[in-house]
Design an enzyme around this catalytic site. Sequence first.
Site, PDB file in Angstrom:
ATOM      1  N   SER A 119      26.165  46.512 -75.515  1.00 27.03           N
ATOM      2  CA  SER A 119      26.756  45.290 -74.968  1.00 27.03           C
ATOM      3  C   SER A 119      25.865  44.072 -75.245  1.00 27.03           C
ATOM      4  O   SER A 119      25.664  43.739 -76.421  1.00 27.03           O
ATOM      5  CB  SER A 119      27.019  45.515 -73.473  1.00 27.03           C
ATOM      6  N   ASP A 161      38.760  48.166 -74.380  1.00 31.44           N
ATOM      7  CA  ASP A 161      37.647  47.384 -73.828  1.00 31.44           C
ATOM      8  C   ASP A 161      38.177  46.024 -73.353  1.00 31.44           C
ATOM      9  O   ASP A 161      38.723  45.256 -74.154  1.00 31.44           O
ATOM     10  CB  ASP A 161      36.578  47.209 -74.922  1.00 31.44           C
ATOM     11  N   HIS A 182      34.738  49.516 -71.929  1.00 29.08           N
ATOM     12  CA  HIS A 182      33.403  49.003 -72.264  1.00 29.08           C
ATOM     13  C   HIS A 182      32.302  50.028 -71.946  1.00 29.08           C
ATOM     14  O   HIS A 182      31.239  50.006 -72.572  1.00 29.08           O
ATOM     15  CB  HIS A 182      33.171  47.698 -71.482  1.00 29.08           C
TER      16      HIS A 182
HETATM   17  C1  MLT Z   1      27.358  39.672 -73.438  1.00 28.96           C
HETATM   18  O1  MLT Z   1      26.439  39.578 -74.246  1.00 28.96           O
HETATM   19  O2  MLT Z   1      27.624  38.798 -72.614  1.00 28.96           O
HETATM   20  C2  MLT Z   1      28.108  40.964 -73.439  1.00 28.96           C
HETATM   21  O3  MLT Z   1      28.722  41.278 -74.562  1.00 28.96           O
HETATM   22  C3  MLT Z   1      28.917  41.211 -72.272  1.00 28.96           C
HETATM   23  C4  MLT Z   1      27.978  41.637 -71.219  1.00 28.96           C
HETATM   24  O4  MLT Z   1      26.797  41.735 -71.447  1.00 28.96           O
HETATM   25  O5  MLT Z   1      28.469  41.898 -70.108  1.00 28.96           O
END
Ligand code: MLT
Length: 213
Positions: free
Chosen positions: A111, A161, A192
Site C-alpha cells: 500500500s 480493492d 486491499h
Molecule cells: C497511500 O499511499 O495513501 C495508500 O495507497 C493508501 C493507504 O496507504 O492507505
Amino acid sequence: MNRAASLEFEHRFVEGDRSGDGLTLLLLHGTGGDESDLIPLGKALAPGAALLSPRGRVLENGMPRFFRRLAEGVFDQQDLKAQTASLVRFIESASQVYHLRADRIVAAGYSNGANIAASVLLTHPSVLAAAVLFRPMVPFVPSTSPNLERASLFIAAGKRDAIVSSEETRRLVRILETGGAAITMFWHNGGHELGQDDLTAATRWVSEWRARP
Ligand code: MLT
C-alpha cells in the site's frame, strides 16, 4: 556515534545468511504500520535474505506513512519527492553501514510502502534490482520515462480493492512497462487486505527471481 543510529530513518535490520546470495529485502509498511510489521513477511518471502525495514517518517493522525497525502489517493507531490530522495539516501547509507550488496536490493512494499517503492523506481531506477508491490497506486506520472530495463517487478492487486481501482493498477503497469520493466501481475479475488494467495504467489516469484543466473 553509532553509525546505524545516524541513518535517516528509524529502522530494523536483520542480518542475512552469510552463505546466502547477498539479497536484501527492503521492507516498506503500509499506513499505520511500522518497522516491525513486515519482518515476518520478509522472512517468508526471501528466507535467509537480510531485511532492512525503515519506519515512514510522516505521521497522519499518529499513523506512520512514507509521505504525506492530501486526501485518500491524493498525494502531496512535494513531500513525496523529498521523502523519496531521503529513502534513497537511507538505502545507500544503510548499504555501507551494514555492508549490503547495492545491486541486490529488492523492495517489498504494501500500500503506502508500495507507492514509495514505485516512486523510487520512477525517480532512481538503478537503486532497486527488483520489487514486490502489494496494492500499489500511481505515485506520480513521470515527465520522461525512466530506464527500467533491468527491473523485475511483481505486482499484486485486489480485484475488489476499494482504494486502488483495477484501472489505476493498469495505469501503473503501463507507466512501468513503458520504461522497460518486466512485470508479473497477480490478481487477488478480494480487496486491499493481503490474502494468503498473494503471499504464496509473491514467495514463488521471489524464489524464481533468486534462482536466475
Ligand atoms: C497511500 O499511499 O495513501 C495508500 O495507497 C493508501 C493507504 O496507504 O492507505
